[in-house]
Design a protein around this motif. Sequence first.
Motif, short mmCIF file in Angstrom:
data_model
loop_
_atom_site.label_atom_id
_atom_site.label_comp_id
_atom_site.label_asym_id
_atom_site.label_seq_id
_atom_site.Cartn_x
_atom_site.Cartn_y
_atom_site.Cartn_z
N UNK A 239 102.64 72.68 -5.38
CA UNK A 239 101.46 73.39 -4.88
C UNK A 239 101.11 72.87 -3.49
N UNK A 240 101.15 71.57 -3.30
CA UNK A 240 100.85 70.99 -1.99
C UNK A 240 101.84 71.42 -0.94
N UNK A 241 103.13 71.44 -1.28
CA UNK A 241 104.14 71.87 -0.32
C UNK A 241 103.97 73.35 0.02
N UNK A 242 103.68 74.16 -0.98
CA UNK A 242 103.46 75.59 -0.73
C UNK A 242 102.24 75.79 0.17
N UNK A 243 101.19 75.07 -0.08
CA UNK A 243 99.99 75.18 0.75
C UNK A 243 100.29 74.76 2.19
N UNK A 244 101.09 73.74 2.37
CA UNK A 244 101.43 73.27 3.72
C UNK A 244 102.27 74.32 4.45
N UNK A 245 103.23 74.92 3.76
CA UNK A 245 104.07 75.94 4.38
C UNK A 245 103.22 77.17 4.74
N UNK B 46 105.15 62.27 -19.87
CA UNK B 46 104.16 63.34 -20.04
C UNK B 46 103.53 63.71 -18.71
N UNK B 47 103.39 62.78 -17.78
CA UNK B 47 102.77 63.05 -16.49
C UNK B 47 103.75 63.61 -15.46
N UNK B 48 105.03 63.52 -15.73
CA UNK B 48 106.05 63.96 -14.76
C UNK B 48 105.88 65.44 -14.36
N UNK B 49 105.71 66.39 -15.27
CA UNK B 49 105.51 67.80 -14.86
C UNK B 49 104.26 68.01 -14.03
N UNK B 50 103.21 67.27 -14.32
CA UNK B 50 101.97 67.39 -13.55
C UNK B 50 102.21 66.98 -12.11
N UNK B 51 102.92 65.88 -11.92
CA UNK B 51 103.22 65.40 -10.56
C UNK B 51 104.09 66.42 -9.83
N UNK B 52 105.09 66.96 -10.52
CA UNK B 52 105.96 67.95 -9.88
C UNK B 52 105.19 69.20 -9.47
N UNK B 53 104.35 69.69 -10.34
CA UNK B 53 103.59 70.91 -10.01
C UNK B 53 102.60 70.65 -8.89
#
Length: 71
Positions: free
Chosen positions: A60-66, A49-56
């Motif tokens: 979001x973190x990777x997009x913010x870094x880019x 159940x937590x897997x999609x939360x971690x992926x999103x």
Amino acid sequence: MDAQTSRRVDAEIAKLIAESSKLNAESHKFNAEVAKLIAEATKFHRERAWYPVVLMTTAVGATAAVVKLFF
């Protein structure tokens, strides 16, 4: 009922009691295994159940870094 028949009946009763005790022990062991499997399945379900939360969050973190690097 004569003595020999009585001894045979007593032996049969003792045999049935021993078999019943063995079956009860096996049933208890089986129920313990089932409880372990249910606990493990519950753990996997909770993790899944937590897997999609971690992926999103990672996305979001990777997009913010880019965005921060290039803009």
